[in-house]
Design an enzyme around this catalytic site. Structure first.
Site, PDB file in Angstrom:
ATOM      1  N   LYS A 277       0.833  -1.199   0.000  1.00  0.00           N
ATOM      2  CA  LYS A 277       0.000   0.000   0.000  1.00  0.00           C
ATOM      3  C   LYS A 277       0.871   1.253   0.000  1.00  0.00           C
ATOM      4  O   LYS A 277       2.023   1.220   0.437  1.00  0.00           O
ATOM      5  CB  LYS A 277      -0.887   0.027   1.263  1.00  0.00           C
ATOM      6  CG  LYS A 277      -1.960  -1.038   1.334  1.00  0.00           C
ATOM      7  CD  LYS A 277      -2.727  -0.920   2.641  1.00  0.00           C
ATOM      8  CE  LYS A 277      -3.797  -1.981   2.772  1.00  0.00           C
ATOM      9  NZ  LYS A 277      -4.905  -1.782   1.820  1.00  0.00           N
ATOM     10  N   ASP A 347      -2.912  -7.566  -1.784  1.00  0.00           N
ATOM     11  CA  ASP A 347      -3.679  -6.623  -0.965  1.00  0.00           C
ATOM     12  C   ASP A 347      -5.172  -6.936  -0.987  1.00  0.00           C
ATOM     13  O   ASP A 347      -5.954  -6.271  -0.332  1.00  0.00           O
ATOM     14  CB  ASP A 347      -3.443  -5.182  -1.438  1.00  0.00           C
ATOM     15  CG  ASP A 347      -3.921  -4.155  -0.432  1.00  0.00           C
ATOM     16  OD1 ASP A 347      -3.987  -4.497   0.764  1.00  0.00           O
ATOM     17  OD2 ASP A 347      -4.229  -3.017  -0.841  1.00  0.00           O
ATOM     18  N   ARG A 351     -10.390 -11.470   1.768  1.00  0.00           N
ATOM     19  CA  ARG A 351     -11.272 -12.494   1.196  1.00  0.00           C
ATOM     20  C   ARG A 351     -10.631 -13.875   1.262  1.00  0.00           C
ATOM     21  O   ARG A 351     -11.336 -14.881   1.324  1.00  0.00           O
ATOM     22  CB  ARG A 351     -11.650 -12.118  -0.238  1.00  0.00           C
ATOM     23  CG  ARG A 351     -10.524 -12.057  -1.228  1.00  0.00           C
ATOM     24  CD  ARG A 351     -10.841 -11.223  -2.450  1.00  0.00           C
ATOM     25  NE  ARG A 351     -10.907  -9.806  -2.108  1.00  0.00           N
ATOM     26  CZ  ARG A 351     -11.209  -8.842  -2.990  1.00  0.00           C
ATOM     27  NH1 ARG A 351     -11.463  -9.157  -4.247  1.00  0.00           N
ATOM     28  NH2 ARG A 351     -11.237  -7.583  -2.613  1.00  0.00           N
TER      29      ARG A 351
END
Length: 502
Positions: A277, A347, A351
């Protein structure tokens, strides 16, 4: 802060809070006090902009004829439109106002309300609940605290008819708020303090409430085939954990009923992994475990009020870090379900954690339904801002019940569509699935939900994307800036209204 309940009587010390309705219609006790103080209330209203609306407050210092230090008038608006959340807002706002004034105690008079929807005793309990919610502060790590900003209010007495009934109603509310506070605490903790192992230890503390807690380490998860969850955490020096919490509150014939299941994403810190990020704002990723925090707080709330239902809470706790052993873009992992997943972006890790946590939950517990919570996508903030969580699912009845529960407690959700057209985007050319869609940034939250749907095995299921709701950058009457505790009250209300004792 301590809360007490009493029959209606004027206090001999501290502060006195009185209700005023729309267009400055005085409540019965306010009328009596106006006479005692020789019209002080009427004069104060006449020289102010106070109109009796929700959010209106007016302070009268050192009133003649009373021994209290101040009278605080609070607006309740039109009685027929009054809701529980309005009353909670009054309670939270009142605490903030009295703390800023340096008050130490207050008696809130709650007169009879001419409404069929809210009993006076429930109104008193709701004001107390709002006050408790609004009193929260996370100052664990502050050593230099300005005394002038410290809260001074230590006691609130709710004075109303049927005070014993109000006291009983508040007991359950207090247990729920304690669950909210646990979630706020967990979400507010820095990642060097709250990591998978220490998160699991916090969960183990809930055994004192009668919750059964089981912790799976990496070796146990490896044997179960949880390659998706373990893949996310393999770049961290902190070992991953799966925590299973069970509250068995159902009795008699209902004790053997299928449990309700709540599953949370617990990414204790999310750097993005190899798909790193940007540095700006990365510190906020300490609350990427917000879904797991909500599940943990919910379990505490249900056990605290001794809910008559069987519930299981499962949280997958990992750190997503970039090191020489981290999962790479292009790697393929095998989930507990046996489905293989091509990881195109590290990233999109939440999930993967939920894939194994959801499959484990449905496979072991065969629940009546599953609800998962996750700070899953930034896209949901673009779609809904910070007003509603995104809701997705395969069961209309469950979704409608969650929507209704959200409206009742002021924790909004909004349902978004799912369909095969979106699901096609997660088909991989070299594995069963890929963890991001082929459509670029479009419909990112929906595509993530379609990915999760591959691991629920037809169990009634709802996914709540709470990325915009787990943390607040603004200060609200019942939700101070920081971790919000979103979802605890919503799901407690869902359980209470539709499943408990039935």
């Amino acid at each position: 802060m301590k809360f007490a309940f009493s029959e209606i009587s004027l206090p001999k010390r501290g502060s006195l809070a009185l209700a005023v309705f729309a267009d400055n219609e005085l409540s019965p006790t306010a009328k009596d006090v106006d006479k005692i103080t020789k019209g002080a209330i009427t004069r104060a209203l006449g020289s102010s902009r106070f109109k009796g609306k929700i959010g209106n407050f007016l302070e009268i210092l050192a009133p003649v004829g009373l021994e209290v230090s101040r009278i605080v008038l609070f607006g309740l608006g039109e009685v027929e439109k009054l809701s529980q959340t309005d009353l909670e807002t009054v309670g939270g706002s009142l605490v903030k106002k009295l703390n800023s004034a340096g008050a130490r105690s207050v008696t809130v008079i709650v007169d009879e309300l001419a409404t069929d929807d809210i009993r006076t005793s429930d109104a008193a309990a709701a004001i107390a609940m709002g006050a408790m919610l609004g009193s929260y502060r996370f100052q664990k790590y502050k050593t230099d605290i300005d005394e002038t900003s410290e809260p001074t209010l230590v006691r609130m007495t709710l004075s109303c008819k049927s005070s014993a009934v109000a006291r009983k109603a508040f007991a359950d509310m207090e247990a729920i708020v304690e669950g909210v506070f646990l979630t706020r605490d967990l979400v507010s903790e820095p990642a060097n303090s709250l990591y998978p192992e220490s998160f699991a230890e916090r969960c183990l503390e809930l055994t004192s409430l009668g919750i059964e807690v089981e912790v799976l380490d990496e070796a146990k998860m490896q044997r179960l085939g949880m390659g998706a969850l373990l893949g996310v955490g393999q770049g961290s020096t902190r070992d991953s954990r799966l925590v299973i919490m069970q509250w068995n509150g159902a009795t008699g014939k209902k004790a053997s009923r299928k449990p309700l299941a709540f599953v949370g994403k617990g990414v204790c810190f999310d750097t993005g992994g190899i798909s790193l990020k940007p540095a700006a704002g990365m510190e906020q990723m300490k609350w990427d475990m917000g879904g797991a925090g909500t599940v943990t707080g919910l379990m505490k709330a249900l056990a605290g009020r001794k809910a008559k239902i069987n519930v299981v809470g499962v949280i997958g706790c990992v750190e997503n870090m970039p090191d020489g052993n981290a999962m790479r873009p292009g790697d393929i992992v095998t989930s507990m379900s046996g489905q293989t997943i091509e990881v195109l972006n590290t990233d999109a890790e939440g999930r993967l954690v939920l894939a194994d946590a959801l499959w484990y939950t449905q496979d072991r517990f065969k629940p009546e339904f599953m609800v998962n919570l996750a700070t899953l996508t930034g896209a949901i903030i673009v779609t809904l801002g910070h007003e509603n969580a995104g809701m997705f699912g395969n069961n209309d009845e469950l979704a409608e019940r969650i929507f209704a529960a959200g409206k009742e407690v002021g924790e909004g959700v909004w349902r978004l569509p799912m369909s095969d057209a979106y699901a096609k985007q997660i088909k991989s050319p070299i594995a069963d699935l890929q963890n991001i869609g082929t459509g670029g940034r479009g419909a990112g939250s929906i595509v993530a939900a379609e990915f999760l749907a591959k691991f629920v095995n037809d169990v009634p299921w709802v996914h709540l994307d709470i990325a915009g709701m787990a943390w607040s950058s603004t200060d609200k009457p019942t939700v101070p800036k920081g971790g919000t505790g979103y979802g605890v009250r919503l799901l407690d209300r869902l359980v209470h209204d539709h499943y408990e004792g039935k």
